[in-house]
Every structure is written in structure tokens, then in C-alpha cells.
Design an enzyme around this catalytic site. Structure first.
Site, PDB file in Angstrom:
ATOM      1  N   GLU A 156       0.818  -1.218   0.000  1.00  0.00           N
ATOM      2  CA  GLU A 156       0.000   0.000   0.000  1.00  0.00           C
ATOM      3  C   GLU A 156       0.850   1.265   0.000  1.00  0.00           C
ATOM      4  O   GLU A 156       0.822   2.064   0.933  1.00  0.00           O
ATOM      5  CB  GLU A 156      -0.987  -0.032   1.172  1.00  0.00           C
ATOM      6  CG  GLU A 156      -1.946  -1.212   1.070  1.00  0.00           C
ATOM      7  CD  GLU A 156      -2.870  -1.372   2.267  1.00  0.00           C
ATOM      8  OE1 GLU A 156      -2.845  -0.494   3.162  1.00  0.00           O
ATOM      9  OE2 GLU A 156      -3.610  -2.370   2.306  1.00  0.00           O
TER      10      GLU A 156
ATOM     11  N   GLU B 105      -5.622 -10.758  -1.742  1.00  0.00           N
ATOM     12  CA  GLU B 105      -6.398 -10.641  -0.498  1.00  0.00           C
ATOM     13  C   GLU B 105      -7.899 -10.672  -0.808  1.00  0.00           C
ATOM     14  O   GLU B 105      -8.665  -9.860  -0.309  1.00  0.00           O
ATOM     15  CB  GLU B 105      -6.037  -9.354   0.253  1.00  0.00           C
ATOM     16  CG  GLU B 105      -4.564  -9.211   0.593  1.00  0.00           C
ATOM     17  CD  GLU B 105      -4.251  -7.977   1.422  1.00  0.00           C
ATOM     18  OE1 GLU B 105      -5.189  -7.434   2.057  1.00  0.00           O
ATOM     19  OE2 GLU B 105      -3.084  -7.550   1.438  1.00  0.00           O
TER      20      GLU B 105
END
Length: 338
Positions: A148, A256
């Protein structure tokens, strides 16, 4: 009934009982050169949970145990116990291990705030990478090196590493990781980066292409794919994005995956159908695009899912329900892999 019995006997006689046994989800995924699995948390510590993990997974990743706050809560102490157990479990059951994550802006240890200079951050980064990758060399196959790193507009997230080292912190981390374990596959992981044309997706692609052009070691990109039944889903925009990574020799992980639904609609057939359609569309992309190497669901069961705590009013995102019972979704995934 007579025809069924004759078919079973014929199968046993001609091919042996092993050939008649229905293939598991990991076996079916392997036919497409795909590893499939789940993030593991509390379920890893129960026999029932471990049986479900083995049934569904050829690759697993820790939901939290590998993050700084859990693995290295202070500068002197390393909590290897959980990761060691996962690695041992993987070796015993021929399950690949993925590490998530070396560097992130969340779940950090408080002692990182003591870093004041670029030299401090570089030394800390190098120590963290070398200690982990040298310990698990040949035992952990994939690493989310940085997680991220972008804002929604495609600008770099101002993390502690960015603030002290600049945007070069990502390339430095990749180079150091490659030196520590040349055989490990190195990934950058992000959310909202799956659709071609999205600002964050384009920022990730441009960074990775720059690394490829400059010879910075990188093997793949993780697309988290935390999705919802009441949000837009564009299968072809995802496929197109996957394809452009293939064009530059980069692998992709659906890293994910979960598909949450509003609690008020959890029993609606239309919502269950939509959730199934999204999951199976992603499986279809993963099995037909050769550079998608892993498909990882973020959480084994609805019992321990992170979703309600992060998205109040939503839940039911996983393959097993809160009693570890397979949902119809399980069979839909299996059928799509066949």
C-alpha cells in the site's frame, strides 16, 4: 442405481481407486499452474481450522503474524513462533508460504519512531530484510516487500519510510531483498489497483514498468481485491490490467480476495448469486491468464473475518461460514476450476 454401480466398478477396475477420487481445489488449480489458498489467523490454531486450510489451500499467508507489531514488537525481540509454525505446517503439507508484509504504514512497532534520518531508516530496513529472508531462505516463496504505497490519486503515500528515504525506499527494499534471497519472488501489494485506467492502478503499473526498465528486481504485483456485492465490478478491466503486466514480464497475485455483502441482505438469493459471480469471475481470470500465479482469499471463514470491524454493516465474505461449513460458493469455485 445399477448403472451408477457399474460406472464405479469400471472406474476402479480400469484406473484404480485413486483415479476415481474427486480432485481437491488445490489439485484443480494446479492444472492451471495456479496456487490457491487463504490468509490464516486464529483458525490456524485449531485442528478443525487446519483441516479446512489443508482442504482449500496450496498457498497460505499470515493475516497479521508477519507484520512488525507482531513479529518484532521491540527492537531486540523477534517473535518467530507463529511464523515458524506456519513454515513447518507448510513443509509438512506441501503448502507454499507467502510473507505479508515487510513494509507497511500500519501495524508498525512503536520503536520505529526513533528513526530520524535517511541513514537510520536504511539501516533499519536492511536489518529487517536480511534477518527475515536469511532465516527463511528456501522456506518462504513469496514476499510482499512493500504494501500500500500509493494514495487514491496515484501519489506516493507519505509513510515513515517515504518521509525518511524518499520514493527510492521501494527500489532499495527490493534490491536488498533480492540479495538476501535470490530465489524468493518479490511483490508490491496494493488495494484498488485492479482496474485498468484507475489512478492507483496506473501509478502502480508505471512504477513497476520503470523498475523493469531500470533493472530493479521485481517479480510480481498483488491486487488485493477487497470487493463488495453493492459496488461496481468490471471483470474485463481487471483482465486488461493483468494482461499489461504480462506484456512486461510481471506476475500477478490476487492477493487478499474477499467479497463482502450488506448484513441486511446476507440471506438474499440475489446477493449470494452476485457474490458467487464475482468470485468465479476472478477465478476464471486467474485460471486463464498465465501470469496470475496465486489466488488468496483474505480469511478462511466468516468466524474470524476482518470485514465487520473495518466495514460496519457488512460481512459474510469468506468460503466457509462461521461454523466452518462450506458455502455453495466453495463448490462454485471448484466447478470453475474444473
Amino acid at each position: 442405481m445399477k448403472k451408477i454401480l457399474l460406472s464405479v466398478l469400471a472406474c476402479a477396475v480400469l484406473f484404480g481407486l485413486a483415479a476415481c477420487k474427486e480432485k481437491t481445489i488445490p489439485e484443480l488449480a494446479a492444472k492451471h499452474n495456479l496456487e490457491i489458498g487463504t490468509a490464516v489467523g486464529n483458525d490456524f490454531y485449531s485442528p478443525e481450522g487446519q483441516e479446512r486450510i489443508k482442504d482449500f489451500s496450496s498457498v497460505i499467508v499470515a493475516e497479521n503474524a508477519m507484520k512488525w507489531a507482531n513479529l518484532r514488537p521491540n527492537q531486540r525481540f523477534w517473535n518467530w513462533n507463529d511464523v515458524d509454525k506456519m513454515v513447518e505446517f507448510g513443509q509438512e503439507n506441501k503448502i507454499t508460504i507467502k510473507f505479508h508484509t515487510l513494509f507497511w504504514h500500519n501495524q508498525n512497532s512503536s520503536f520505529l519512531s526513533s528513526m530520524k534520518t535517511k541513514e537510520d531508516a536504511t539501516a533499519m530496513m536492511d536489518d529487517h530484510i536480511k534477518t527475515i529472508l536469511e532465516r527463511y531462505k528456501g522456506k518462504i516463496a513469496y514476499y510482499d516487500v512493500v504494501n500500500e504505497m500509493f494514495e487514491e490519486d496515484g501519489s506516493f503515500r507519505k509513510t515513515i519510510w517515504y518521509n525518511l528515504m524518499g520514493e527510492d525506499y521501494i527500489a532499495h527494499a527490493l534490491k536488498t531483498a533480492r540479495a538476501a534471497d535470490p530465489d524468493a519472488k518479490l511483490y508490491l501489494n496494493e488495494y484498488n489497483n485492479e482496474n485498468l485506467g484507475n489512478a492507483k492502478a496506473d501509478a502502480m503499473f508505471n512504477l513497476v514498468k520503470k523498475f523493469v526498465d531500470e533493472g530493479v528486481p521485481i517479480d510480481g504485483v498483488g491486487m488485493q481485491l477487497h470487493l463488495a456485492t453493492d459496488l461496481p465490478f468490471d471483470k474485463e478491466a481487471i483482465r486488461a490490467n493483468v494482461k499489461r503486466y504480462a506484456d512486461i514480464g510481471i506476475d500477478v497475485s490476487f492477493s487478499e480476495v474477499d467479497v463482502r455483502m450488506p448484513d441486511r441482505k446476507a440471506k438474499d438469493e440475489s446477493e449470494i448469486k452476485k457474490q458467487t459471480e464475482i468470485y468465479t469471475a476472478l477465478i476464471d481470470i486467474a485460471k486463464t491468464e498465465p501470469n496470475v500465479k496465486t489466488f488468496i482469499v483474505w480469511g478462511l471463514s466468516d468466524r474470524d473475518t476482518w470485514v465487520p470491524g473495518t466495514f460496519p454493516g457488512y460481512g459474510n465474505p469468506c468460503i466457509y461460514d462461521n461454523t466452518y461449513t462450506k458455502k455453495p460458493l466453495y463448490q462454485a469455485i471448484k466447478d470453475t476450476l474444473k
